[in-house]
Design a protein around this motif. Sequence first.
Motif: not given
Length: 274
Positions: A34, A36-37, A40-41, A72, A116, A146, A167
């Motif tokens: 997770h 990468s998600a 990208r937030t 992150c 997230m 996401g 999800g």
Amino acid sequence: MGRRAVERPVGAVTRGTTHPNRLRRMDRWIAAAHGSALRRTADPAGPVAVDLGYGAAPWTAVELLGRLRAECPDVSVVGIEIDPARVEAALPYAREGLSFARGGFEVPLPDGRRPMLIRAANVLRQYDEHEVAPVWDRLRARLAPGGLLVEGTCDEIGRRHAWVAIGPEGPRTVTLAARLGSLGLPSDLAERLPKALIHRNVPGEAVHAFLRDMDRAWAAASPYAALGARQRWMRTVAEVAAHWPVVDGPRRWRQGEVTVRWDALAPGGSGRGK
């Protein structure tokens, strides 16, 4: 926290058992799956992750922040507990990027933010099986676009762990993870299955068939034990992946993990079909 605490949190107080490094296997998977998600937030304040029901001490929230920030750097973590005494005890550990609040399954966050990530470890074991799906629905409705809910259980020192990744649309995968040197059989992980599956480990259910096939492949891979438990596990999962919808690969298997599509293991699921 920037928001008045809720008066009646949704849920029940857990036992609160916690230990440092207990959730390392779950955290390691979250960072890989997770990260990468999180990066990208769309939230201009950066992504927020929730450690829901962190227990009598805040170790798991502290550790989650460190592990997620490796992926992150602008992520923040909010530890949420239903017991006000536990929140009070955690406040001295608060710092930049880490805060604590009283709450439950309503997941109260300041300024109307949506997480997230919600990690709920060892929270639902005390609930009845029929209560799990409504809790999942409530929690996933709180996720940001996401976002991911990770709900599961582990033993007291984190050697054996199982979780479901969910999800906004619903459950996606089931992951089993173990310290391989302490594993007798893959089915030893059955005692740590999430609440949605633990009572389904009986003949005729898909999760029982999966663990049976893991044990058979483990036995067939016994010659690889001379090369170490990791090599034996990797051979086991490779064999099972020929018949079950395993969605990860050797890089994760080396960590003592295997991840399978939820619909294959769910009650009434599709079983071995890919």
